[in-house]
Design a protein around this motif. Structure first.
Motif, PDB file in Angstrom:
ATOM      1  N   UNK A 114       0.834  -1.189   0.000  1.00 42.49           N
ATOM      2  CA  UNK A 114       0.000   0.000   0.000  1.00 42.49           C
ATOM      3  C   UNK A 114       0.876   1.248   0.000  1.00 42.49           C
ATOM      4  N   UNK A 115       0.456   2.267  -0.736  1.00 45.75           N
ATOM      5  CA  UNK A 115       1.188   3.527  -0.791  1.00 45.75           C
ATOM      6  C   UNK A 115       0.230   4.667  -0.443  1.00 45.75           C
ATOM      7  N   UNK A 116       0.796   5.855  -0.229  1.00 41.21           N
ATOM      8  CA  UNK A 116      -0.029   6.997   0.179  1.00 41.21           C
ATOM      9  C   UNK A 116      -0.819   7.582  -0.985  1.00 41.21           C
ATOM     10  N   UNK A 117      -0.139   7.784  -2.131  1.00 43.58           N
ATOM     11  CA  UNK A 117      -0.743   8.513  -3.246  1.00 43.58           C
ATOM     12  C   UNK A 117      -0.202   8.005  -4.570  1.00 43.58           C
ATOM     13  N   UNK A 118      -1.076   7.926  -5.563  1.00 44.98           N
ATOM     14  CA  UNK A 118      -0.673   7.718  -6.955  1.00 44.98           C
ATOM     15  C   UNK A 118      -1.342   8.827  -7.753  1.00 44.98           C
ATOM     16  N   UNK A 119      -0.528   9.590  -8.505  1.00 49.68           N
ATOM     17  CA  UNK A 119      -1.058  10.764  -9.190  1.00 49.68           C
ATOM     18  C   UNK A 119      -0.436  10.899 -10.576  1.00 49.68           C
ATOM     19  N   UNK A 120      -1.237  11.325 -11.539  1.00 45.78           N
ATOM     20  CA  UNK A 120      -0.764  11.563 -12.897  1.00 45.78           C
ATOM     21  C   UNK A 120      -0.556  13.053 -13.117  1.00 45.78           C
ATOM     22  N   UNK A 121       0.485  13.408 -13.888  1.00 50.65           N
ATOM     23  CA  UNK A 121       0.703  14.814 -14.216  1.00 50.65           C
ATOM     24  C   UNK A 121       1.370  14.937 -15.577  1.00 50.65           C
ATOM     25  N   UNK A 122       1.140  16.073 -16.229  1.00 49.17           N
ATOM     26  CA  UNK A 122       1.808  16.388 -17.487  1.00 49.17           C
ATOM     27  C   UNK A 122       3.225  16.840 -17.194  1.00 49.17           C
ATOM     28  N   UNK A 123       4.183  16.348 -17.983  1.00 49.02           N
ATOM     29  CA  UNK A 123       5.585  16.630 -17.698  1.00 49.02           C
ATOM     30  C   UNK A 123       6.369  16.697 -19.000  1.00 49.02           C
ATOM     31  N   UNK A 124       7.693  16.775 -18.851  1.00 50.01           N
ATOM     32  CA  UNK A 124       8.583  16.864 -20.004  1.00 50.01           C
ATOM     33  C   UNK A 124       9.136  18.262 -20.144  1.00 50.01           C
ATOM     34  N   UNK A 125      10.292  18.361 -20.800  1.00 57.94           N
ATOM     35  CA  UNK A 125      10.957  19.653 -20.922  1.00 57.94           C
ATOM     36  C   UNK A 125      10.184  20.640 -21.792  1.00 57.94           C
TER      37      UNK A 125
END
Length: 311
Positions: free
Chosen positions: A29-40
């Motif tokens: 079990x983990x605290x958080x899983x989150x998606x985000x936009x990234x890249x240079x």
């Protein structure tokens, strides 16, 4: 400020609360899983939009659900994603970043569609009226193609900036060398500068990159802040301190480099001198470090400016 962010776009999956990789097929079990936009390009585009710029993204993603999510995350921040092309034979570039309790953040990464993006995918007519072109990941295009694009942007009256994604080494610098004479602002990190130039002294390495053609080199140094070099002389170097985080404020430093780039470039567009633009960049990175991903929290240009003014 009307910005065209061209190049690397990535979907990041952040996982907070990693203790270890479970044995065999066990779970954890983990605290958080989150998606985000990234890249240079993608991460910088998102933060620039948060800071009040008009932003359009140009690059390649796959025709897959990962691409759908990346489109949605950028679009809800006001980034124009009509310049992102879909590659049916590629997956969207993605990373999985497990963040350990001590702040370490190893990563798994799939290059995907970023490796298939070429200048033929870019409709230059769509960039009409842009005041700035930011190229994230010139190493994917190669120096001659990157140089061609940046030279063209300058001919159109745009300011140009470049952020490199890959680790620095002399061969990579040679690979992108054609881009440097057409780069107003080069935005590497300290490890890249030392790797590119072989210089142990960071200022000497940044001055070498200016001598190679870059107009200004603004180097991130993690918790130390930034180093800004505008020429090849000793007095052309200014060091800018990072903004300290209070107890419990640090969540994740993923995306802080992209945040610095966005803050620095926004500061330049607002008429700030390079050192003051770097302070705005460091303040933006400070805001991003307090959440998971570049879009975490509710920071804005006014909140970042307030942090600078209050220091």
């Amino acid at each position: 400020m009307k910005v065209a962010c061209v190049g690397v776009h990535v979907l990041d999956t952040h996982v907070i609360g990693i203790e270890s990789i479970p044995e065999g097929s066990d779970g954890q079990l983990v605290e958080t899983i989150r998606l985000s936009a990234a890249g240079t390009a993608g991460g910088t585009a998102l933060v620039l939009a948060r800071l009040g710029a008009e932003v359009a993204s140009y690059g390649a993603v796959g025709s897959d659900p990962l691409g759908d999510v990346l489109f949605a995350l950028l679009g809800r921040e006001g980034v124009d994603v009509s310049g992102l092309v879909r590659k049916d034979d590629q997956q969207t570039s993605a990373s999985v970043i497990p963040v350990r309790a001590n702040g370490d953040r190893p990563a798994w990464h799939c290059i995907g569609a970023n490796g298939a993006f070429t200048l033929d995918d870019l409709d230059r007519s769509a960039l009409a009226g842009s005041t700035h072109l930011h190229l994230g990941g010139p190493e994917f295009l190669g120096g001659p193609a990157a140089g061609e694009l940046l030279a063209w942007a300058r001919e159109q009256g745009m300011t140009t900036s470049v952020d490199v994604l890959a680790p620095g080494d002399p061969d990579l610098l040679a690979w992108i060398a054609d881009a440097l004479p057409h780069t107003d602002f080069l935005l590497p990190n300290d490890e890249q500068v030392r790797g590119f130039t072989g210089e142990s002294d960071l200022a000497a390495g940044a001055r070498a990159l200016v001598a190679a053609g870059a107009g200004c080199v603004a180097v991130t140094q993690g918790a130390k802040g930034a180093l800004v070099v505008t020429g090849t002389e000793l007095d052309d170097v200014v060091e800018v301190a990072a903004y300290p985080l209070g107890d419990g404020e640090l969540v994740d430093t993923t995306g802080c480099g992209d945040a610095f780039s966005a803050g620095f470039l926004r500061g330049h567009a607002l008429g700030l001198a390079p050192a003051d633009a770097a302070r705005l960049g460091c303040a933006t990175a400070h805001q991003v470090a307090r959440g998971l991903g570049t879009d975490a929290g509710d920071y804005s240009l006014s909140s970042v400016q307030a942090l600078v003014a209050g220091s």
